[in-house]
Design an enzyme around this catalytic site. Structure first.
Site, short mmCIF file in Angstrom:
data_model
loop_
_atom_site.label_atom_id
_atom_site.label_comp_id
_atom_site.label_asym_id
_atom_site.label_seq_id
_atom_site.Cartn_x
_atom_site.Cartn_y
_atom_site.Cartn_z
N PHE A 163 0.83 -1.20 0.00
CA PHE A 163 0.00 0.00 0.00
C PHE A 163 0.86 1.25 0.00
CE2 PHE A 163 -2.12 -3.25 2.59
CZ PHE A 163 -3.42 -3.27 2.11
N ASP A 164 0.41 2.27 -0.72
CA ASP A 164 0.90 3.62 -0.50
C ASP A 164 0.21 4.14 0.77
OD1 ASP A 164 2.06 6.15 -0.93
OD2 ASP A 164 0.34 6.82 -2.10
N GLY A 165 0.69 5.27 1.29
CA GLY A 165 0.12 5.79 2.53
C GLY A 165 -0.96 6.83 2.32
#
Length: 300
Positions: A163-165
């Site tokens: 995941f990106d944040g």
């Protein structure tokens, strides 16, 4: 009565599950009638796995490992029932435990996400994904441009999700500051709010559900492994760490890259799917690993 309440429910479009780019080209260039005829004429031809196939297979494996049904996968397609037989023949061919479907006959699928309690929706249709995000569901527009080197019959022992944040796990609040006022303002805001929990993003609930599943297993033998791959770096990392701690979720690996390209890290981690809101990052990532872009809420 069967209930999916205690399951992780994945809704996936037929074009995300299988390689239907040629069929989609026929639809876009020649229209619905030509597409329908092609699908019916090729009903006995098994479809190749698409970008979301490995993720689905790995998630369904959890039911075997857990010895109970903890994952339910629904095919959610704009196909009509008449053009769907090829899809279900391919599902049966690969031995995927998928028995439920929404076949909307060309209409939007977002209205049916709540009806089935969908936790994650994956589709190649940008409009359907935006509708899902705007309705409050975790959703990603999956890239179908690359067919990855994957043996569909290979047993998968571990699910890997990256995941990106900001604007994915967390809200787009900090990302908007960065885009409006620049890096210096973003860093200063994160330093000042280091002990303030980040608001939830569209994938927060999905991550928490995955984390709850992880807690059923010992960390060293867990069939689920997650990674955070973010452009943040120190000192903006502290708020992220404290937020994940407050959520009581486990991220197995974290990469605070400070603007370095994400592709090499993703190649090393080898996720079954990577979620990023920024098109530039999702585009490049899709060349090396299955990837999906997460649109911003209310983005038109």
């Amino acid at each position: 009565m069967v209930s999916l309440k205690n399951c992780l429910v994945i809704g996936i479009s037929s074009r995300a599950l299988f390689d239907l780019d040629e069929e989609n080209r026929i639809f876009e260039e020649q229209g619905l009638d030509a597409y329908a005829k092609w699908q019916i004429d090729h009903e006995q031809d098994i479809l190749r796995p698409g970008s979301g196939f490995a993720l689905v297979k790995a998630l369904l494996k959890l039911n075997e490992i857990s010895k109970e049904r903890v994952v339910e996968v629904l095919v959610m397609s704009r196909n009509s029932p008449d053009t769907s037989l090829r899809i279900f023949s391919s599902i049966e061919h690969y031995g995927l435990d998928i028995t439920r479907a929404v076949l909307s006959g060309g209409t939007s699928l977002s209205a049916y996400l709540k009806a089935f309690g969908v936790d994650l929706f994956l589709s190649a249709n940008e409009g359907d994904v935006k509708d899902a995000i705007n309705s409050g569901f975790a959703a990603g527009r999956i890239y179908t441009n690359t067919i990855y080197d994957f043996d569909p019959m290979k047993e998968l022992k571990q699910i890997r999700i990256a995941f990106d944040g900001d604007a994915v796990l967390f809200s787009d609040e900090a990302e908007r500051i960065f885009q409006k006022d620049g890096l210096e303002a973003f860093v200063e805001n994160e330093k000042q709010n280091a002990r303030k929990e980040l608001p939830e993003g569209p994938f927060a609930k999905f991550l928490k559900t995955i984390s709850d599943l992880q807690k059923r297993f010992e960390p060293e033998s867990s069939p689920i492994r997650t990674a955070l791959v973010t452009a943040r770096n120190a000192p903006a990392h502290e708020r992220v760490v404290r937020t994940l701690r407050a959520w009581d979720v486990r991220i197995d690996e974290a990469f605070f890259l400070g603007g370095i390209s994400k592709t090499e890290v993703l190649k090393a981690f080898e996720p079954h799917i990577f979620f990023d809101d920024q098109k530039v990052h999702a585009d490049s990532a899709s060349n090396v690993v299955p990837s999906a872009q997460v649109p911003w809420k209310n983005e038109k």
